[in-house]
Design a protein around this motif. Structure first.
Motif, PDB file in Angstrom:
ATOM      1  N   SER A  81       0.737  -0.892  -0.111  1.00 37.70           N
ATOM      2  CA  SER A  81       0.067  -0.541  -0.043  1.00 37.70           C
ATOM      3  C   SER A  81       1.171   1.476   0.151  1.00 37.70           C
ATOM      4  CB  SER A  81      -1.201  -0.167   1.001  1.00 37.70           C
ATOM      5  OG  SER A  81      -1.447   1.244   0.925  1.00 37.70           O
ATOM      6  N   TYR A  82       1.745   2.125  -1.207  1.00 39.67           N
ATOM      7  CA  TYR A  82       2.483   2.863  -1.199  1.00 39.67           C
ATOM      8  C   TYR A  82       1.666   4.007  -0.887  1.00 39.67           C
ATOM      9  CZ  TYR A  82       4.387   0.008  -4.381  1.00 39.67           C
ATOM     10  OH  TYR A  82       5.015  -1.199  -4.986  1.00 39.67           O
ATOM     11  N   ARG A  83       0.250   4.323  -1.247  1.00 42.89           N
ATOM     12  CA  ARG A  83      -0.475   5.564  -0.044  1.00 42.89           C
ATOM     13  C   ARG A  83      -0.533   5.656   1.588  1.00 42.89           C
ATOM     14  NH1 ARG A  83      -5.291   6.939   2.538  1.00 42.89           N
ATOM     15  NH2 ARG A  83      -5.886   8.893   1.888  1.00 42.89           N
ATOM     16  N   GLN A  84      -0.773   4.208   1.643  1.00 46.56           N
ATOM     17  CA  GLN A  84      -0.274   4.349   3.486  1.00 46.56           C
ATOM     18  C   GLN A  84       1.099   4.370   3.759  1.00 46.56           C
ATOM     19  OE1 GLN A  84      -0.600   0.274   4.963  1.00 46.56           O
ATOM     20  NE2 GLN A  84      -0.962   0.889   7.586  1.00 46.56           N
ATOM     21  N   ILE A  85       2.358   4.009   3.597  1.00 43.63           N
ATOM     22  CA  ILE A  85       3.924   4.177   3.582  1.00 43.63           C
ATOM     23  C   ILE A  85       3.883   5.252   3.188  1.00 43.63           C
ATOM     24  CG2 ILE A  85       5.792   3.978   1.993  1.00 43.63           C
ATOM     25  CD1 ILE A  85       5.248   0.660   1.421  1.00 43.63           C
ATOM     26  N   VAL A  87       1.934   8.145   3.333  1.00 41.46           N
ATOM     27  CA  VAL A  87       1.301   9.404   4.128  1.00 41.46           C
ATOM     28  C   VAL A  87       1.608   8.792   5.885  1.00 41.46           C
ATOM     29  CG1 VAL A  87      -1.176   8.974   5.905  1.00 41.46           C
ATOM     30  CG2 VAL A  87      -0.512   8.793   3.101  1.00 41.46           C
ATOM     31  N   GLY A  88       2.077   7.427   5.874  1.00 41.09           N
ATOM     32  CA  GLY A  88       3.114   7.458   6.950  1.00 41.09           C
ATOM     33  C   GLY A  88       4.492   8.377   6.749  1.00 41.09           C
ATOM     34  N   ILE A  89       4.775   8.176   6.027  1.00 39.00           N
ATOM     35  CA  ILE A  89       6.331   9.058   6.558  1.00 39.00           C
ATOM     36  C   ILE A  89       5.837  10.596   6.454  1.00 39.00           C
ATOM     37  CG2 ILE A  89       8.365   9.898   4.343  1.00 39.00           C
ATOM     38  CD1 ILE A  89       8.654   6.883   3.262  1.00 39.00           C
ATOM     39  N   ALA A  90       5.005  10.960   5.245  1.00 39.10           N
ATOM     40  CA  ALA A  90       4.583  12.384   5.409  1.00 39.10           C
ATOM     41  C   ALA A  90       4.431  12.790   6.912  1.00 39.10           C
ATOM     42  CB  ALA A  90       3.190  13.420   5.260  1.00 39.10           C
ATOM     43  N   GLN A  91       3.920  11.646   7.939  1.00 38.98           N
ATOM     44  CA  GLN A  91       3.069  12.266   9.866  1.00 38.98           C
ATOM     45  C   GLN A  91       4.965  12.213  10.299  1.00 38.98           C
ATOM     46  OE1 GLN A  91       1.207   8.868  10.729  1.00 38.98           O
ATOM     47  NE2 GLN A  91      -0.669   9.781  10.079  1.00 38.98           N
ATOM     48  N   THR A  92       5.595  11.026   9.887  1.00 37.78           N
ATOM     49  CA  THR A  92       7.122  11.226  10.369  1.00 37.78           C
ATOM     50  C   THR A  92       7.615  12.415  10.065  1.00 37.78           C
ATOM     51  OG1 THR A  92       7.350   8.837  10.127  1.00 37.78           O
ATOM     52  CG2 THR A  92       8.887   9.734  11.011  1.00 37.78           C
ATOM     53  N   LEU A  93       7.814  12.983   9.076  1.00 39.93           N
ATOM     54  CA  LEU A  93       8.261  14.724   8.567  1.00 39.93           C
ATOM     55  C   LEU A  93       7.926  15.415   9.764  1.00 39.93           C
ATOM     56  CD1 LEU A  93      10.997  16.159   7.492  1.00 39.93           C
ATOM     57  CD2 LEU A  93       8.977  16.172   4.938  1.00 39.93           C
ATOM     58  N   ALA A  94       5.881  15.756   9.190  1.00 38.56           N
ATOM     59  CA  ALA A  94       5.565  16.710   9.811  1.00 38.56           C
ATOM     60  C   ALA A  94       5.564  16.736  11.963  1.00 38.56           C
ATOM     61  CB  ALA A  94       4.023  16.427   9.903  1.00 38.56           C
ATOM     62  N   MET A  95       6.441  15.144  12.515  1.00 37.26           N
ATOM     63  CA  MET A  95       6.503  15.197  13.498  1.00 37.26           C
ATOM     64  C   MET A  95       7.735  15.626  13.901  1.00 37.26           C
ATOM     65  SD  MET A  95       4.976  11.088  14.373  1.00 37.26           S
ATOM     66  CE  MET A  95       6.334  10.541  15.993  1.00 37.26           C
ATOM     67  N   ALA A  96       9.028  15.352  12.680  1.00 40.02           N
ATOM     68  CA  ALA A  96       9.818  15.992  13.564  1.00 40.02           C
ATOM     69  C   ALA A  96       9.564  17.154  12.704  1.00 40.02           C
ATOM     70  CB  ALA A  96      10.632  15.042  12.725  1.00 40.02           C
ATOM     71  N   PHE A  97       9.173  17.856  11.664  1.00 35.86           N
ATOM     72  CA  PHE A  97       9.215  19.059  12.130  1.00 35.86           C
ATOM     73  C   PHE A  97       8.638  20.240  13.351  1.00 35.86           C
ATOM     74  CE2 PHE A  97       7.682  23.747  10.172  1.00 35.86           C
ATOM     75  CZ  PHE A  97       8.746  24.074   9.670  1.00 35.86           C
ATOM     76  N   MET A 240       5.272   2.793  12.831  1.00 33.93           N
ATOM     77  CA  MET A 240       3.723   1.628  12.968  1.00 33.93           C
ATOM     78  C   MET A 240       4.367   0.714  12.402  1.00 33.93           C
ATOM     79  SD  MET A 240       1.332   4.488  15.067  1.00 33.93           S
ATOM     80  CE  MET A 240       0.693   2.471  15.529  1.00 33.93           C
ATOM     81  N   ILE A 241       4.792   1.200  10.619  1.00 33.51           N
ATOM     82  CA  ILE A 241       3.801   0.633   9.480  1.00 33.51           C
ATOM     83  C   ILE A 241       5.445  -0.815   9.315  1.00 33.51           C
ATOM     84  CG2 ILE A 241       3.840   1.096   7.066  1.00 33.51           C
ATOM     85  CD1 ILE A 241       2.711   3.634   7.299  1.00 33.51           C
ATOM     86  N   VAL A 257      10.752   0.954   2.663  1.00 30.51           N
ATOM     87  CA  VAL A 257       9.846   1.772   3.600  1.00 30.51           C
ATOM     88  C   VAL A 257      11.447   2.072   4.150  1.00 30.51           C
ATOM     89  CG1 VAL A 257       9.420   2.178   5.609  1.00 30.51           C
ATOM     90  CG2 VAL A 257       8.219   0.799   4.318  1.00 30.51           C
ATOM     91  N   VAL A 258      12.547   1.371   4.356  1.00 25.39           N
ATOM     92  CA  VAL A 258      13.496   2.359   5.555  1.00 25.39           C
ATOM     93  C   VAL A 258      14.825   2.955   4.186  1.00 25.39           C
ATOM     94  CG1 VAL A 258      16.225   1.647   6.206  1.00 25.39           C
ATOM     95  CG2 VAL A 258      14.032   0.472   7.138  1.00 25.39           C
TER      96      VAL A 258
END
Length: 286
Positions: A81-85, A87-97, A240-241, A257-258
């Motif tokens: 599920s590329y969309r899920q992946i 979206v998770g990367i975008a969440q990670t970047l938003a968390m860090a920023f 989480m993914i 993902v990595v």
């Protein structure tokens, strides 16, 4: 004079010099003191490897090879599920920023309270520094567990964990940069009759701002990696993914993902360099 007498005179002279200047001659005790730390370190390393049973690596070599092969052989492309992946990367970047931004804003104020040349009251300075010791003494992963328990699963817990951890570390780094400024510029601003806020604005900040920006940009890159780990304990994002794929033994998806996270880190590093050079007014190579 015979060779024997010359040898005797020389030995007598050496004995006299050794007695007059014992520190200039090597002795067995001195050699033991010199080599003892290295010998103890080697014994400690060997003992630690034996205690942790490093020999099991040889027994697990077949499993390691199979695991590495599963990482590089991608067989389940249709189930990804590329969309899920992403979206998770975008969440990670938003968390860090967001966590880095909040930590930087907080450190701008707290760092001045912890600086010796700004805060004249020693008791206040020591209280602030001890609080910062507590904040950075607890790893962000532990803060993540605390905030997951407090606010529930999701990215908010990751943002709060990064913010608290960065507040403790950045405030210390900022205070040290403030204490190392050139006092002449500060005295010049004071001579104009500026207020304390004016002195900080025009005397301190211009000198330390490039250092602040450089440190915050580095923490943004570091926090992107930390946010990935925080996701594993339930703080949202790509972590989480990753843990879900590991539990399902979908190692090829973990590798994908990595790989995307590594590309994100490289992009942040490239962008951070450009922003840092822009902040200090230097041109960068293409």
């Amino acid at each position: 004079m015979s060779i024997a007498s010359l040898s005797a005179v020389t030995e007598a002279q050496v004995a006299g010099l050794r007695q007059a200047h014992p520190g200039a001659f090597d002795t067995p005790l001195r050699r033991l003191r010199r080599w003892a730390p290295l010998i103890l370190a080697v014994i400690y390393v060997i003992g630690s490897m034996w205690y942790f049973e490093f020999g099991r690596l040889l027994d697990a070599s077949d499993r390691v090879l199979r695991l590495l092969r599963n990482f590089v052989v991608w067989q389940d492309m249709e189930t990804w599920s590329y969309r899920q992946i992403y979206v998770g990367i975008a969440q990670t970047l938003a968390m860090a920023f967001l966590g880095t931004l909040l930590g930087t804003i907080g450190a701008l104020g707290v760092g001045f309270l912890a600086a010796r040349n700004v805060m004249p009251f020693g008791i206040v300075r020591q209280i602030v520094r001890r609080i910062l010791d507590i904040l950075r003494g607890i790893d962000s992963l532990v803060w993540g567990l605390v905030f997951v328990r407090a606010v529930g699963l999701g990215p908010l817990a990751g943002v709060l964990a990064i913010f608290v951890s960065d507040l403790g570390t950045l405030s210390k780094l900022y205070s040290e940069a403030i204490e190392n400024i050139d006092r002449k510029q500060v005295e010049g601003v004071k001579a104009t009759g500026a207020s304390q806020l004016g002195v900080i604005r025009y005397g301190y900040i211009p000198q330390v701002l490039p250092v602040f920006i450089s440190q915050s940009l580095y923490f943004l890159e570091s926090n992107t990696r930390s946010a990935t780990i925080l996701g594993i304990v339930g703080a949202g994002g790509i972590g989480m993914i990753i843990i879900e794929r590991f539990r399902a033994q979908l190692y090829d998806q973990v590798a994908f993902v990595v790989l995307n996270v590594l590309i994100l880190i490289f992009a942040i590093d490239w962008l951070s360099k450009r922003v840092r050079l822009w902040a200090i007014g230097e041109k960068h190579d293409p």
